[in-house]
Write an enzyme that holds these catalytic residues in place. Structure first.
Site, PDB file in Angstrom:
ATOM      1  CD  GLU A 265     -10.068   8.344   3.754  1.00 32.83           C
ATOM      2  OE1 GLU A 265     -10.526   9.504   3.865  1.00 32.83           O
ATOM      3  OE2 GLU A 265      -9.050   8.078   3.089  1.00 32.83           O
TER       4      GLU A 265
ATOM      5  CG  PHE B  56      -4.477   7.947   9.340  1.00 27.70           C
ATOM      6  CD1 PHE B  56      -5.851   7.967   9.472  1.00 27.70           C
ATOM      7  CD2 PHE B  56      -3.877   6.803   8.823  1.00 27.70           C
ATOM      8  CE1 PHE B  56      -6.621   6.884   9.082  1.00 27.70           C
ATOM      9  CE2 PHE B  56      -4.640   5.713   8.432  1.00 27.70           C
ATOM     10  CZ  PHE B  56      -6.023   5.758   8.565  1.00 27.70           C
TER      11      PHE B  56
ATOM     12  CE1 TYR C  53      -3.504   2.686   0.315  1.00 19.72           C
ATOM     13  CE2 TYR C  53      -2.335   3.406   2.286  1.00 19.72           C
ATOM     14  CZ  TYR C  53      -3.290   3.619   1.310  1.00 19.72           C
ATOM     15  OH  TYR C  53      -4.039   4.771   1.324  1.00 19.72           O
TER      16      TYR C  53
ATOM     17  CG  ASN D 280      -1.910   9.346   5.533  1.00 15.00           C
ATOM     18  OD1 ASN D 280      -2.752   9.572   6.389  1.00 15.00           O
ATOM     19  ND2 ASN D 280      -1.977   8.322   4.695  1.00 15.00           N
TER      20      ASN D 280
ATOM     21  NE  ARG E 237     -18.952  34.684  46.698  1.00 14.32           N
ATOM     22  CZ  ARG E 237     -20.104  34.056  46.991  1.00 14.32           C
ATOM     23  NH1 ARG E 237     -20.092  32.899  47.612  1.00 14.32           N
ATOM     24  NH2 ARG E 237     -21.258  34.591  46.659  1.00 14.32           N
TER      25      ARG E 237
ATOM     26  CE1 TYR F 192     -22.592  32.457  44.152  1.00 15.43           C
ATOM     27  CE2 TYR F 192     -23.295  31.114  42.298  1.00 15.43           C
ATOM     28  CZ  TYR F 192     -23.342  31.395  43.641  1.00 15.43           C
ATOM     29  OH  TYR F 192     -24.101  30.649  44.479  1.00 15.43           O
TER      30      TYR F 192
ATOM     31  CG  HIS G 297      -5.380  13.741  -1.880  1.00 16.23           C
ATOM     32  ND1 HIS G 297      -5.519  12.960  -2.993  1.00 16.23           N
ATOM     33  CD2 HIS G 297      -5.708  12.947  -0.826  1.00 16.23           C
ATOM     34  CE1 HIS G 297      -5.912  11.744  -2.645  1.00 16.23           C
ATOM     35  NE2 HIS G 297      -6.040  11.707  -1.331  1.00 16.23           N
TER      36      HIS G 297
END
Length: 514
Positions: free
Chosen positions: A420, A334, A57, A200, A289, A286, A87
């Site tokens: 994915e 990843f 791969y 990646n 404080r 508040y 990409h």
């Protein structure tokens, strides 16, 4: 200031300070020769597998849902080039220079681990781009945070290839090929595995996390000082910030924040003016404080986020990776979930810090609650509106911050033909956190502006040494009480002084503020 120091990238992790120095301050990048030798050693393993008839791969196959296709040897350079080009599909406004520089530095750091299988010449190309101050133009939208920040990293890789556009040190946009040539840099022709190794990773979201933590450290300390100014201007008590009271609830950040407020109020004539038996008030609201409890929780959240960031800085995130024993293995490192979660946690803390700050501002402007200050701190209430609309601005920002606090990391959306099928959305979390931090800066600035006017209006009583130093610094650029005037430039001046750390530095010139 550029080139403040050289950050040395080796096989081990960078520190958060290293990332900030390169991204924000233009520090140069140096490469460890021993680490470069390790890069070459892992590259030799990738090249040995490139001729293997068995598919591997990212080396001899397609990517993602196309991973089943074996790619012939003579097509693999085109495979890597096509991967980066396809990409680099971002859209929208440009990402800030500091974010892109952090992203590239962190990708370079992973390359230098020797676990990605790239050539050492490719690592040197990234260092060259950073040192030439050439910043790839990266659009904001495109990353799902898995497999890492693909689109933003691809835009960076595209520039290293001599394609796309970059910005110079002076902000001029140029074609990458022209800018590289002018800087004496050669475009990279990617070999097997390299395109995948360059895109990646979690580098974009991690870089923004590290930068956010640097920003937040300044804002948290400044918020403590702002709270002290408000307590003082509202004739509040400093007794609740005593260290023995904080020790009853051993939350680390709370104790730090209370100590900051206590030291900022030390020696204040205003505080001393109402400490006698004639003062019948039992306790403050508040927002005064409980400031250490809220600010401290923000500090503890930031500390947790830093733990996650530190671990991620030591990671070698790629898929596949070259293991120390020479295997090339697919993995899921990843996935951005660890970083995405803390980005969301921080956005929640930021929203709440701004919320309590805005409440203190509002209290200063209300004559029913401000213990003797004029309505809206106006010079002539009715004729003048004073700081009324400054509070509107803060309130509007706080409302925005509540929306930005909605977590991105729970909103997975599948991609790549269901390969994915669960993503982190960490990049989206990082982008909204940057907007949230800008909002917090503005809300704290409005509180400082308001509390400073309140302190002025308490005269002849004087503020303490610490708050007085902050007030004096502020008055160098922003006038004190008086008839209404154009307010927006004054707000922006205080925003700049908060963001730069100038007001915090004024406080630190008198005492320790952590």
């Amino acid at each position: 200031m550029d080139d403040v120091r050289e950050v040395f990238v080796a096989a081990g992790p960078l520190s958060p300070a290293d990332v900030v120095d390169v991204a924000r301050h233009g520090a140069r990048v140096g490469l460890d020769p021993a680490a470069l030798a390790g890069v070459d050693a892992s590259r030799a393993r990738v090249e040995a597998l490139a001729g293997d008839p068995e598919p591997h791969y990212g080396i001899s196959t397609g990517f993602g849902a196309l991973a089943t296709r074996h790619i012939p040897l003579d097509r693999r350079t085109q495979l890597q080039r096509s991967l980066v080009r396809s990409h680099a599909a971002g859209s929208g406004p440009e990402v800030e220079t500091e974010v892109v520089r952090a992203t590239m530095l962190l990708r370079l750091s992973t390359l230098m681990t020797g676990r990605t299988g790239v050539r050492s010449s490719t690592a040197r190309a990234y260092a060259g781009l950073l040192n030439a101050h050439l910043t790839p133009v990266v659009p904001e939208h495109g990353s799902l945070g898995c497999s890492g920040d693909l689109a933003p990293l691809a835009h960076c890789a595209l520039a290293v290839m001599g394609e796309g556009t970059v910005r110079t040190r002076d902000g001029v946009e140029l074609p990458a090929a022209k800018a590289l040539a002018e800087a004496g840099l050669e475009p990279v022709v990617l070999a097997e595995k390299e395109g995948l190794a360059l895109i990646n990773g979690t580098d974009g979201m991690l870089g923004q996390l590290v930068l956010a933590l640097d920003t937040l450290a300044t804002l948290l300390a400044t918020a403590d000082v702002a709270a002290a100014m408000s307590v003082e201007a509202l004739l509040g008590t400093d007794a609740v910030f005593a260290d023995d009271l904080q020790a009853l609830r051993p939350q680390t950040g709370q104790r730090v924040s209370a100590g900051n407020v206590r030291r900022a109020l030390a020696g204040s004539p205003i505080v001393a003016s109402h400490q006698g038996p004639e003062c019948t008030r039992v306790q403050d609201a508040y927002s005064l404080r409980c400031a250490p409890q809220v600010h401290g929780a923000g500090r503890d959240t930031a500390a947790h986020a830093l733990t996650v960031a530190t671990a991620e800085l030591a990671a070698a995130v790629d898929n596949p990776v070259v293991t120390p024993d020479g295997r090339v293995e697919s993995n899921g490192n990843f996935h951005g979930a660890p970083v995405a979660y803390v980005l969301d946690f921080l956005a929640i803390a930021v929203a709440d810090l701004a919320s309590i700050s805005e409440r203190r501002t509002d209290r200063l402007l209300d004559p029913a609650r401000s213990h003797g200050l004029p309505a809206f701190l106006a010079h002539d209430a009715g004729v003048d509106s004073g700081l009324m609309i400054a509070q509107y601005t803060a309130a509007g920002i706080v409302s925005d911050l509540k929306r930005l606090a909605v977590p991105a990391s729970v909103d997975s959306i599948p991609s790549s033909a269901m390969q994915e099928d669960h993503v982190s959305m960490g990049w989206a979390g990082a982008r909204k956190l940057r907007r949230a931090l800008d909002g917090l800066t503005r809300v704290v600035a409005v509180e400082v502006l308001t509390a400073a006017r309140g302190l002025d209006l308490r005269r002849p009583l004087e503020p303490g040494p610490v708050t007085g130093a902050v007030l004096a610094k502020l008055r160098e650029t922003v006038e004190g009480p008086g008839p209404d005037r154009f307010l927006a430039p004054e707000i922006e001046a205080v925003v700049a002084a908060v963001a730069s750390g100038d007001l915090l530095a004024a406080a630190r010139s008198v005492t320790e503020i952590h």
